[in-house]
Design a protein around this motif. Structure first.
Motif, PDB file in Angstrom:
ATOM      1  N   PRO A 176     -14.428  10.815 -19.143  1.00  0.00           N
ATOM      2  CA  PRO A 176     -14.189  11.060 -20.574  1.00  0.00           C
ATOM      3  C   PRO A 176     -15.477  10.931 -21.376  1.00  0.00           C
ATOM      4  O   PRO A 176     -16.268  10.020 -21.138  1.00  0.00           O
ATOM      5  CB  PRO A 176     -13.178   9.967 -20.953  1.00  0.00           C
ATOM      6  N   PRO A 177     -15.701  11.826 -22.346  1.00  0.00           N
ATOM      7  CA  PRO A 177     -16.954  11.798 -23.113  1.00  0.00           C
ATOM      8  C   PRO A 177     -16.954  10.799 -24.264  1.00  0.00           C
ATOM      9  O   PRO A 177     -18.018  10.525 -24.830  1.00  0.00           O
ATOM     10  CB  PRO A 177     -17.045  13.230 -23.657  1.00  0.00           C
ATOM     11  N   ASP A 178     -15.792  10.275 -24.621  1.00  0.00           N
ATOM     12  CA  ASP A 178     -15.688   9.476 -25.847  1.00  0.00           C
ATOM     13  C   ASP A 178     -15.255   8.035 -25.613  1.00  0.00           C
ATOM     14  O   ASP A 178     -14.944   7.313 -26.555  1.00  0.00           O
ATOM     15  CB  ASP A 178     -14.704  10.144 -26.810  1.00  0.00           C
ATOM     16  N   ARG A 179     -15.236   7.595 -24.377  1.00  0.00           N
ATOM     17  CA  ARG A 179     -14.799   6.226 -24.068  1.00  0.00           C
ATOM     18  C   ARG A 179     -15.180   5.908 -22.639  1.00  0.00           C
ATOM     19  O   ARG A 179     -15.542   6.797 -21.865  1.00  0.00           O
ATOM     20  CB  ARG A 179     -13.287   6.081 -24.252  1.00  0.00           C
ATOM     21  N   LEU A 180     -15.081   4.636 -22.283  1.00  0.00           N
ATOM     22  CA  LEU A 180     -15.286   4.248 -20.895  1.00  0.00           C
ATOM     23  C   LEU A 180     -14.094   4.692 -20.060  1.00  0.00           C
ATOM     24  O   LEU A 180     -12.948   4.669 -20.533  1.00  0.00           O
ATOM     25  CB  LEU A 180     -15.438   2.726 -20.791  1.00  0.00           C
ATOM     26  N   PRO A 181     -14.322   5.098 -18.822  1.00  0.00           N
ATOM     27  CA  PRO A 181     -13.194   5.434 -17.955  1.00  0.00           C
ATOM     28  C   PRO A 181     -12.381   4.194 -17.609  1.00  0.00           C
ATOM     29  O   PRO A 181     -12.913   3.071 -17.594  1.00  0.00           O
ATOM     30  CB  PRO A 181     -13.871   6.023 -16.710  1.00  0.00           C
ATOM     31  N   VAL A 182     -11.116   4.392 -17.343  1.00  0.00           N
ATOM     32  CA  VAL A 182     -10.211   3.307 -16.960  1.00  0.00           C
ATOM     33  C   VAL A 182      -9.742   3.571 -15.537  1.00  0.00           C
ATOM     34  O   VAL A 182      -9.325   4.680 -15.205  1.00  0.00           O
ATOM     35  CB  VAL A 182      -8.996   3.217 -17.910  1.00  0.00           C
TER      36      VAL A 182
END
Length: 309
Positions: A147-153
């Motif tokens: 994801p470009p807008d957050r850390l991956p989960v």
């Protein structure tokens, strides 16, 4: 935040240590060192290149950059493994904030500035991996994106910072005992540390302006090997963190995924579809290997983004 804490935050960090694990990186490392030489960060910082058992003259090439990047130090670690290299770099560092990047990527000019800004309010920081600059459209098409807008989960559990663009306070790294050397050969090395930090009550934050231009694996065999390692490591993560709530599912789900791979075989008429199939099959094979080794049910497919290859 108290006035004392605010003052301490503004004075942090005293010194930044940029640590670059490098194994047989003589061809790509100059691009990263050139990018670091153009950083806009005005505070004091140093660069530590950790030659991780290279046979292509990586260490010698890195030393030629002395004087072109701040306080360059080149050390060698004979035992291969990215977490061995990261720990060695941290041990040789002098900074109170450690920023990690890879030898084959390219940090944007504002990268270090943004990492430091985010680190003033978080213990662990993950930046943004930009995929357009160093990769062709075909290579990007055949890889899973972050994801470009957050850390991956990972597995609907907790977020993680990708090791190619990660920062951590030095005292936090010391308190956690460093990176886990069991995750040494591809996959899970960054995830394990991020999860362990959060479960130890340390904070983690996304730094969207800390951009690293990330190089994906362009060759199918290289991509397949890394996806296999990621699949195997994800089972190791379940083994290590299942007691903390990381989910695992029955083997019937794995069987269903293999059946879907078989059903996709007649559609492999284009190179792109073939590469996607190789990617997914290698990842699934890695999970099988992980289950055989660690004897846990594999995690549900598709609920977390694979780390880019």
């Amino acid at each position: 935040m108290t006035e004392a804490q605010h003052t301490q935050s503004l004075s942090f960090p005293r010194l930044v240590s940029v640590i670059i694990p490098a194994r047989n990186a003589a061809r790509m490392l100059p691009g990263q060192l050139e990018a670091l030489s153009r950083q806009k960060y005005q505070g004091p910082w140093e660069v530590i290149v950790v030659d991780n058992g290279s046979t292509d003259g990586t260490a010698e090439l890195a030393r030629r950059w002395t004087g072109k990047v701040p306080r360059l130090e080149v050390i060698s670690v004979a035992r291969p493994g990215v977490n061995y290299a990261r720990n060695a770099g941290a041990a040789a560092s002098h900074g109170d904030f450690l920023a990690f990047c890879d030898a084959d990527d390219v940090a944007a000019p504002n990268w270090l500035d943004a990492m430091v800004a985010a680190a003033r309010t978080a213990d662990v920081v993950g930046g943004h991996l930009e995929l357009d600059a160093l990769n062709t459209p075909r290579v990007r098409f055949t890889h899973s994106m972050l994801p470009p807008d957050r850390l991956p989960v990972i597995m609907d559990f907790l977020p993680y910072a990708v090791g190619a663009n990660m920062g951590v306070r030095a005292d936090v790294l010391t308190a956690l005992g460093g990176f886990d050397p069991r995750y040494a050969h591809g996959g899970g090395d960054d995830v394990e540390f991020s999860l362990r930090a959060q479960l130890s009550s340390y904070s983690i934050a996304f730094a969207p302006d800390a951009v690293v231009h990330y190089r994906l694996r362009a060759r199918s065999w290289s991509m397949a090997k890394q996806q296999f390692k990621h699949g195997r490591a994800d089972i190791q993560l379940v083994c290590d963190f299942r007691a903390h709530g990381m989910p695992a599912e029955p083997v019937s789900v794995a069987a269903a995924e293999w059946w879907r791979l078989v059903r996709r075989l007649p559609d492999l008429v284009s190179r792109d579809r073939l590469l996607n199939w190789i990617r997914d099959a290698a990842y699934s094979a890695g999970r099988v290997a992980g289950n055989l080794r660690y004897r846990v049910w594999r995690p549900r497919p598709g609920v977390w983004p694979r780390r880019p290859t």
